[in-house]
Design a protein around this motif. Sequence first.
Motif, PDB file in Angstrom:
ATOM      1  N   LYS A  97       0.766   4.819   1.309  1.00 52.94           N
ATOM      2  CA  LYS A  97       0.018   5.605   2.277  1.00 52.94           C
ATOM      3  C   LYS A  97       0.944   6.602   2.968  1.00 52.94           C
ATOM      4  O   LYS A  97       2.026   6.255   3.418  1.00 52.94           O
TER       5      LYS A  97
ATOM      6  N   SER B  42       0.826  -1.207   0.000  1.00 53.70           N
ATOM      7  CA  SER B  42       0.000   0.000   0.000  1.00 53.70           C
ATOM      8  C   SER B  42       0.858   1.255   0.000  1.00 53.70           C
ATOM      9  O   SER B  42       1.875   1.320   0.709  1.00 53.70           O
TER      10      SER B  42
ATOM     11  N   LYS C 144      -6.136   2.886   6.965  1.00 56.09           N
ATOM     12  CA  LYS C 144      -5.680   1.592   6.441  1.00 56.09           C
ATOM     13  C   LYS C 144      -5.967   0.474   7.426  1.00 56.09           C
ATOM     14  O   LYS C 144      -6.324  -0.646   7.041  1.00 56.09           O
TER      15      LYS C 144
END
Length: 346
Positions: free
Chosen positions: A250, A248, A258
Amino acid sequence: MFDTDSLLKLAKLTYTSQSVFRILFFLGKFKVHKDLKTTKKEIEKLNIDLKDWIDKDTDLKIECEREGNHDFRSVDTASVLAGIIKKKTGHENFTFKHPDLIIYIYINNNQGYIGIDFAGKNLSKRQYKIFQSRNSIKATLAYSLIRISGFSKNKLLADVFSREGIIPIEAALFTQDYPVNFFTKHELIFTKLKPLKNVDFEDFFKNIDKNIKKTKREIYAVDALLKYVKFSKKNAKIAGVLDAISFSKKEMEWLDLKFDKTEVDCIVSYPVQMTKRRNKKEIKKLYNEFFYQCEYILKDKGKIVLLSKDSKYLEEEGKKYKFKVEKKREVYSGMMKYLVLTFVKE
């Protein structure tokens, strides 16, 4: 050093271990002096028996690694041992390329060890580390951080500074019982050793590989930079654990979107360090946000294990959110000194 009742157990350890540099069958130890001449006399005292390991056609290589200050080089020590073996056994087949047997000498200051190398290579290196960042760490160090965190199957681990994904990949190899040398198994030199010549290595590897487990995606590789997320995916694919990791992109301030509240068991990371391009103010702000997010996503009995070159700002920002340092360790990777910090909630 440890005792073993089977060379095949050493072979299995060589194939699967994530934490070692070399695995040797012990032949002897000797006292090391400042000069080569006196050190040679100590080696000559050893009664090294190679009759079970070599015959006249065995291509033999001698390697030496040395730590400490001495008036000789590693290659000088290797040459000395080669001369001693030749004199005692009459063996003349010494080579630098494609050996059948490697005798490895390890010198640490005033103590030396000699053994049969079961791998024929540095086991701390990984074939999957193709896409790397400037601040990449050794896989063996990453694995150690994972074990310190208490991570195991059915726990959720997150690396929120994942860079090229070394920590998540090592975690996936660990929980899946995936041999780190799976794709290079036939390059391991123990497959050529004389005492193991009657072993069916296809069957040997098959019996180990059948224990590989497929696990749920409970390992997360998170980074703020898309290029590092791509690096992680590519490296994980090469390692064979792509399906075991969730990737991911982020920013730190969005981690609470998340992960659910108190969802994460272990956070294991090598945080961004202060550099000429990142000043004290920026680092403190990043670390503050990191612990703010950890307060939300980490379980009450969860652990944060961080690798860092300095602990001051991490400890300062952690205290603001009631994280205390449970343990601080000093470790070295090559000549680089690191601190391993284990944080828990107060």
